[in-house]
Design an enzyme around this catalytic site. Sequence first.
Site, short mmCIF file in Angstrom:
data_model
loop_
_atom_site.label_atom_id
_atom_site.label_comp_id
_atom_site.label_asym_id
_atom_site.label_seq_id
_atom_site.Cartn_x
_atom_site.Cartn_y
_atom_site.Cartn_z
N LYS A 168 0.82 -1.22 0.00
CA LYS A 168 0.00 0.00 0.00
C LYS A 168 0.85 1.27 0.00
O LYS A 168 0.70 2.15 -0.85
CB LYS A 168 -0.89 0.02 1.25
CG LYS A 168 -2.14 -0.81 1.23
CD LYS A 168 -2.80 -0.76 2.60
CE LYS A 168 -4.09 -1.55 2.68
NZ LYS A 168 -5.20 -0.86 1.99
N HIS A 178 -5.55 4.99 4.60
CA HIS A 178 -4.40 4.34 3.99
C HIS A 178 -4.76 3.96 2.56
O HIS A 178 -5.95 3.87 2.22
CB HIS A 178 -3.92 3.13 4.81
CG HIS A 178 -4.99 2.14 5.17
ND1 HIS A 178 -5.46 1.18 4.30
CD2 HIS A 178 -5.69 1.98 6.32
CE1 HIS A 178 -6.38 0.44 4.91
NE2 HIS A 178 -6.54 0.91 6.12
N HIS A 213 -8.17 -6.11 4.47
CA HIS A 213 -9.09 -7.21 4.76
C HIS A 213 -8.82 -8.42 3.85
O HIS A 213 -8.94 -9.57 4.27
CB HIS A 213 -10.54 -6.75 4.59
CG HIS A 213 -11.15 -6.15 5.82
ND1 HIS A 213 -10.78 -4.91 6.31
CD2 HIS A 213 -12.10 -6.62 6.67
CE1 HIS A 213 -11.49 -4.63 7.39
NE2 HIS A 213 -12.29 -5.65 7.65
#
Length: 579
Positions: A392, A453, A460
């Site tokens: 990310k 974020h 998840h």
Amino acid sequence: MTDNNSANAGNSFTNVKSGLSRRRILQSGLGATALGGLAAQPSMAQVPFTFDAPTSGQSLRGYLGQNSGHPVLGGNRFARRNKSTRLRMQAALSYKSDPLPEQKNNGDEGAYSDKRGSYSKALPHDSLGEVDADAFRRMIRGLTTGRSRDMERVPLAAARRLANPLASYKFEMTGVDSHQTWMRPAPTFLGKETSAEMGELYWKALCRDVNFSEYDSNPLITAAVADLNAFEETVGPKDGGSVTSGTVFRGETPGDATGPYITQLLFKDIPYGNGRIVQQYDAPAPGDDFMTTTSDWLGIQNGVAPTPLTKGGARYITDARALGEYVHTDFSFQAYLSAALIILGIPGSFDIGNIYISSTNQGAFVSLGGPDVLDLVTKAGNLALTGAWYQKWLVHRRARPEVYGGRLHNQIFGAKDYGLPDEIMNSDAVQRTVSANGSAFLSQAFPEGSPTHPSYPAGHATIAGACCTVLKAFFEESMPIPDPVVPDSSGANLVPYFGPDLTIGGEINKLANNIALGRDWAGVHFRSDGVDGLAVGEQQAIGLLRDYSLTYRERFAGFTLTKFDGSRITIENGVVLSA
């Protein structure tokens, strides 16, 4: 009082721990020196990992007699410690020989000076929702250096803070290191895949309150299927090359298309110690959507914390609004801990290769039993988040769907042309949204929209990929789940399900997708965030299982499981093999 330094004079690991932090060890090179304390030992290649046992022809009485220091470990009180150290080194060193493909991003961040496709939520933005250039540069500097003081210089616009960006540098002590995970570059901001993903998300927003049991007959679903098939790069599972009412919005792994949309593992009661947990959860009211005006959307991009969601009574998950709220408030490994407890309650559910199934006088417990499953399935959750955070924050930094929705709104209403494709501008889903809301913003099921974020991959999803991989390793995937159920139309009661068998493996895969893609229903993720995120979590879980496959005393034939792509593998003695 004992002097710790003198008491541990022969233990270089203890001395290092008491005198230096991990960072100082790594920076000074002393980490290698500390490991060099084992230099007197033969190398890993020279000494295979074995357990002590009587030599050939030696009686057990003779073996115990000569090792009088301890009736089990033998006379050498350092033997077990040294073996444990070699075992851990073997596991760690094995990853050095793994392939390390180059990780790339989609190039959007460098392509657009306005950072239109890049994550910037909670930083200051202008009236178009475009990030302040200096604030963005400061964020990139902090992420590049990995220093807390640089991250503390990143200016924020309101109350919400960035979600733990320095965790992208966190090490783990087991499994694949986060920086060794790999995933394809995120679909590009102007690409046809992203356009089709947004089409799906606009339809998901419109269909949040449609009961899953009505998909074959509901006119909104019929319209969604027709519109989604008109996109150049239709996303999601298909039947005969097209999206249908039976495949629309479903996951893409084996078992996903069989039976109800929601897995049995989110319906069945959860055995919990001396009681049971009924899986009815508080859900928002129908039509309770957010972020449909310019002022609301811009405030959320700047990190304004809105009023929390109001929810009604508890019910079973019968529609996407209830599913979205489940994944809004769940804790990291909640669904998988619950699933493990449910499956442990099914007689004969352990994998057919588990040695204790055929044992006449022993049962699984600490090894290959319930505590082992529960330990690894929960351990996998945070391990997977390290991979997600690396990807990310340090690689992709993909903007959230709500940002795309804002850019689309500005383009449709003439504020700025971002070059978004005509197929999304003219789609039936977007036209219905504009007609209903007076704007083209992607409505959100959460008042605050997405977390602070980046989007790709979904956290998840990586947790789901890791935890479900562990579950498949321990349990017999081909076994049908007994007495399957579905909720009635009100969500108040469960009734028997009649249809094709629902297997443990298929329902574990469905659980992974219910959670991973459940976030899409809220508007906070793209489909690819979930689908590709499952693969990242799977990579880290396979590493975890590799490490733990080295630890068993039993005649262990390895963990055998089906990956999300349908291939079968066995993980034995630290090695992954085709099954």
